[in-house]
Design a protein around this motif. Structure first.
Motif, PDB file in Angstrom:
ATOM      1  N   GLY A  75      -8.036   6.761   0.565  1.00 13.74           N
ATOM      2  CA  GLY A  75      -7.718   5.641   1.299  1.00 13.74           C
ATOM      3  C   GLY A  75      -8.840   4.551   0.024  1.00 13.74           C
ATOM      4  O   GLY A  75      -8.006   4.444  -1.598  1.00 13.74           O
ATOM      5  N   ASP A  76      -9.110   3.609   0.275  1.00 12.79           N
ATOM      6  CA  ASP A  76      -8.908   2.331  -1.154  1.00 12.79           C
ATOM      7  C   ASP A  76     -10.673   2.479  -1.402  1.00 12.79           C
ATOM      8  O   ASP A  76     -10.440   1.529  -1.845  1.00 12.79           O
ATOM      9  CB  ASP A  76      -8.902   1.211   0.370  1.00 12.79           C
ATOM     10  CG  ASP A  76      -7.834   0.953  -0.038  1.00 12.79           C
ATOM     11  OD1 ASP A  76      -6.570   1.135  -0.106  1.00 12.79           O
ATOM     12  OD2 ASP A  76      -7.772  -0.705   0.580  1.00 12.79           O
ATOM     13  N   HIS A 104      -2.074  -1.852   5.440  1.00 16.65           N
ATOM     14  CA  HIS A 104      -2.198  -0.402   5.416  1.00 16.65           C
ATOM     15  C   HIS A 104      -1.776  -0.114   7.136  1.00 16.65           C
ATOM     16  O   HIS A 104      -1.349   1.190   7.517  1.00 16.65           O
ATOM     17  CB  HIS A 104      -3.048   0.136   5.769  1.00 16.65           C
ATOM     18  CG  HIS A 104      -4.227   0.629   4.130  1.00 16.65           C
ATOM     19  ND1 HIS A 104      -3.700   1.338   3.189  1.00 16.65           N
ATOM     20  CD2 HIS A 104      -4.588  -1.106   3.375  1.00 16.65           C
ATOM     21  CE1 HIS A 104      -4.428   1.658   2.382  1.00 16.65           C
ATOM     22  NE2 HIS A 104      -4.746  -0.003   2.280  1.00 16.65           N
ATOM     23  N   SER A 112       1.056  -1.516   0.430  1.00 18.20           N
ATOM     24  CA  SER A 112      -0.063  -0.265   0.035  1.00 18.20           C
ATOM     25  C   SER A 112       1.045   0.613  -0.061  1.00 18.20           C
ATOM     26  O   SER A 112       1.810   1.023   0.222  1.00 18.20           O
ATOM     27  CB  SER A 112      -1.254  -0.180   1.068  1.00 18.20           C
ATOM     28  OG  SER A 112      -0.210  -0.080   2.533  1.00 18.20           O
ATOM     29  N   ASP A 160      -1.268   5.835   7.174  1.00 17.29           N
ATOM     30  CA  ASP A 160      -0.903   4.922   6.893  1.00 17.29           C
ATOM     31  C   ASP A 160       0.585   4.665   7.022  1.00 17.29           C
ATOM     32  O   ASP A 160       1.413   5.641   6.694  1.00 17.29           O
ATOM     33  CB  ASP A 160      -1.753   4.140   5.012  1.00 17.29           C
ATOM     34  CG  ASP A 160      -3.209   4.371   5.637  1.00 17.29           C
ATOM     35  OD1 ASP A 160      -4.153   3.806   6.585  1.00 17.29           O
ATOM     36  OD2 ASP A 160      -3.532   4.032   4.511  1.00 17.29           O
ATOM     37  N   GLY A 217      -4.397   5.416  -1.611  1.00 17.14           N
ATOM     38  CA  GLY A 217      -4.161   4.207  -0.191  1.00 17.14           C
ATOM     39  C   GLY A 217      -3.303   3.058  -1.169  1.00 17.14           C
ATOM     40  O   GLY A 217      -2.622   2.278  -0.848  1.00 17.14           O
ATOM     41  N   CYS A 247      -6.977  12.516   0.084  1.00 21.91           N
ATOM     42  CA  CYS A 247      -6.664  10.975   0.508  1.00 21.91           C
ATOM     43  C   CYS A 247      -7.839  10.464   0.923  1.00 21.91           C
ATOM     44  O   CYS A 247      -8.642  10.074   1.939  1.00 21.91           O
ATOM     45  CB  CYS A 247      -5.172  11.835   1.104  1.00 21.91           C
ATOM     46  SG  CYS A 247      -4.385  12.322   1.930  1.00 21.91           S
ATOM     47  N   PHE A 299     -11.824   9.158   4.263  1.00 21.07           N
ATOM     48  CA  PHE A 299     -10.893  10.217   3.856  1.00 21.07           C
ATOM     49  C   PHE A 299     -10.425  11.139   4.334  1.00 21.07           C
ATOM     50  O   PHE A 299     -11.584  12.403   5.492  1.00 21.07           O
ATOM     51  CB  PHE A 299     -11.999  10.862   2.329  1.00 21.07           C
ATOM     52  CG  PHE A 299     -12.739  11.297   2.983  1.00 21.07           C
ATOM     53  CD1 PHE A 299     -12.095  13.319   2.606  1.00 21.07           C
ATOM     54  CD2 PHE A 299     -14.402  10.637   2.369  1.00 21.07           C
ATOM     55  CE1 PHE A 299     -13.994  13.592   2.549  1.00 21.07           C
ATOM     56  CE2 PHE A 299     -15.161  11.985   2.411  1.00 21.07           C
ATOM     57  CZ  PHE A 299     -14.723  13.573   2.107  1.00 21.07           C
ATOM     58  N   GLN A 332     -13.529   3.038   6.755  1.00 20.12           N
ATOM     59  CA  GLN A 332     -12.979   3.901   5.478  1.00 20.12           C
ATOM     60  C   GLN A 332     -13.133   5.073   5.906  1.00 20.12           C
ATOM     61  O   GLN A 332     -14.515   5.648   6.359  1.00 20.12           O
ATOM     62  CB  GLN A 332     -13.331   3.269   3.847  1.00 20.12           C
ATOM     63  CG  GLN A 332     -12.320   4.074   3.395  1.00 20.12           C
ATOM     64  CD  GLN A 332     -11.124   2.918   2.859  1.00 20.12           C
ATOM     65  OE1 GLN A 332     -10.618   2.935   2.588  1.00 20.12           O
ATOM     66  NE2 GLN A 332     -11.644   1.724   3.403  1.00 20.12           N
ATOM     67  N   THR A 361      -6.068   5.511   7.189  1.00 25.89           N
ATOM     68  CA  THR A 361      -7.541   5.390   6.179  1.00 25.89           C
ATOM     69  C   THR A 361      -8.607   4.317   6.554  1.00 25.89           C
ATOM     70  O   THR A 361      -9.709   4.935   6.400  1.00 25.89           O
ATOM     71  CB  THR A 361      -7.528   5.617   5.062  1.00 25.89           C
ATOM     72  OG1 THR A 361      -6.734   4.060   4.019  1.00 25.89           O
ATOM     73  CG2 THR A 361      -6.373   6.638   4.795  1.00 25.89           C
ATOM     74  N   HIS A 362      -8.282   2.483   6.703  1.00 21.19           N
ATOM     75  CA  HIS A 362      -8.985   2.174   7.592  1.00 21.19           C
ATOM     76  C   HIS A 362      -8.128   1.310   8.236  1.00 21.19           C
ATOM     77  O   HIS A 362      -7.221   1.128   8.260  1.00 21.19           O
ATOM     78  CB  HIS A 362      -9.358   1.204   6.341  1.00 21.19           C
ATOM     79  CG  HIS A 362      -8.727   0.674   5.249  1.00 21.19           C
ATOM     80  ND1 HIS A 362      -8.014   2.011   4.611  1.00 21.19           N
ATOM     81  CD2 HIS A 362      -8.639  -0.275   4.442  1.00 21.19           C
ATOM     82  CE1 HIS A 362      -7.530   1.157   3.227  1.00 21.19           C
ATOM     83  NE2 HIS A 362      -7.949  -0.602   3.540  1.00 21.19           N
TER      84      HIS A 362
END
Length: 429
Positions: A206-207, A88, A38, A53, A248, A204, A194, A192, A82-83
């Motif tokens: 994340g996924d 991550h 990641s 992350d 991410g 940003c 952002f 999750q 981010t999660h």
């Protein structure tokens, strides 16, 4: 998705999607791509560094830490996740000597009670999905980044728990002179978020976005990912005037117009699959009929950032179908299905016996009907004592060959890994 050029496409994707780079976005913000499975986003505060992350292993994070020390003498004091996916968080421990606060958000939906009881099979399926038991040549690519460190002896997961866990929908903070807005954004995960940096005009995400078709459903298994909520989260992300979108995984998207185009297409493609699947359900179609009918319109199918290198459209359709109406497709014949072993015995008998099915498998393999060959093998393997031990041994061999051939045609890294991992398991039986 099955395609005759799948292996070549995956190789090209692997070679171009996540080159090892430290990319400067603004004077304050960099993103480390290709340093781990990641990405890690580095934000320079007045006196310290803030990481979004931390890569996937302690060894990789330690190398990143060394690189950062050459760029600045400011220590890492804040980490924001981010999660909760381990790729991550796995490098977090490399910063334990300086970090003072680790921020995360609580999931919006609790994990189903009792999930820990099925962890052994979920872990086995995860092992298959990510190809942890495959060689680099077999694997080609892990999909969203370089192979995870723990899978190839390049460090281990090193987690540190959050010190700040938010339950709010949105939190605004200034951390060491840098303004952040952290927003819950349910999508790939229920925790999750952002992060919006207003002074930098950086998002940003994340996924909830990365540059290929996402895992709207992960074949390792798990709770339903709310696709409608995912679309809403993407719309929320698009409401900000971002000049840089830092995902991410894989490379950033730069320029507001380009972000609007890419995220807009990404969002609408997902919405299209959701809408078309619900339309099929409303017409009374079965899950199999729906999965065969729903395809991406050509407008989206040709876009490089919507290729099925990770998730696939068909898996997404099946997940949506089950997420909305469950396992029953409306056909009363499926209310009390014939038990699998009896079903296999009956079909083998109807087809003329074990030898007839075996001959059909050989024909299917010769004619490159690998999916059909695999399904016929399942009849032989599922019929209990009706099939001889020699017949079962042959069926395991034929099924392994079918899966290896299907792997060569599979554009999804996850699907490829699952085929090859199961083929290896069959060859050991």
């Amino acid at each position: 998705m099955l395609s005759n050029d799948a292996e070549a496409r995956l190789k090209e994707f692997n070679d171009t999607a996540f080159p090892k780079e430290m990319i400067t976005i603004t004077d304050r913000v960099r993103i480390a791509v290709g340093w781990g499975h990641s990405n890690c986003i580095i934000v320079e505060g007045d006196t310290s560094l803030i990481l979004i992350d931390t890569l996937d292993s302690d060894a990789r994070a330690a190398r990143l830490k060394d690189e950062l020390s050459r760029l600045t003498d400011k220590p890492v004091k804040t980490i924001i996740f981010t999660h909760g996916h381990p790729d991550h968080r796995g490098g977090c421990g490399a910063f334990r000597d300086t970090v003072e606060e680790i921020i995360a958000f609580a999931p919006k939906k609790a994990v189903l009670k009792g999930t820990e009881r099925i962890n052994p099979i979920l872990n086995k399926r995860t092992f298959r999905q990510f190809g942890y038991g495959l060689s680099d040549e077999e694997l080609i690519t892990q999909g969203l980044g370089i192979r995870e460190g723990h899978a190839i002896g390049d460090g281990v997961y090193s987690f540190l728990p959050p010190t700040t866990l938010y339950t709010e929908d949105s939190v605004k903070r200034t951390i060491d002179g840098v303004a952040f807005e952290m927003v819950s954004a349910v999508g790939e995960t229920d925790d999750q978020i952002f992060l919006w940096l207003p002074e930098e005009q950086i998002m940003c995400c994340g996924d909830n976005y990365y540059g290929c078709w996402p895992n709207l459903y992960a074949i390792r298994g798990g709770q339903y990912r709310d696709i409608a909520a995912w679309v809403d989260s993407l719309e929320h992300i698009m409401s900000y005037p971002a000049e840089a979108l830092l995902p991410g995984h894989m490379l950033p998207v730069l320029g507001h117009d380009r972000i609007t185009e890419v995220l807009g297409n990404f969002k609408e493609a997902i919405r299209c699959i959701l809408d078309e699947t619900l339309a099929c359900i409303s017409q009374g179609l079965s899950q199999d009929e729906t999965a065969a009918r729903v395809v991406l319109p050509e407008t989206y199918r040709c876009l490089p950032y919507l290729q099925e290198y990770y998730g696939t459209v068909q898996w997404s359709v099946r997940a949506i179908y089950q997420g909305y109406v469950g396992w029953f497709d409306g056909n009363p014949s499926n209310l009390n299905r014939t038990a699998p072993e009896k079903y296999s015995r009956n079909l083998i008998k109807l087809a003329g016996g074990e030898q007839a099915i075996s001959a059909a498998v050989k024909t299917a393999l010769e004619e490159s009907e690998f999916q059909w060959a695999s399904e016929l093998c399942d009849l032989l393997l599922g019929a209990g004592e009706t099939v001889s031990e020699e017949g079962k041994t042959n069926a395991r061999h034929w099924k392994a060959e079918s899966l290896r051939q299907l792997a060569r045609l599979e554009t999804s890294a996850n699907g490829r890994h699952y085929y090859l991992s199961c083929a290896k398991e069959l060859e050991k039986e």
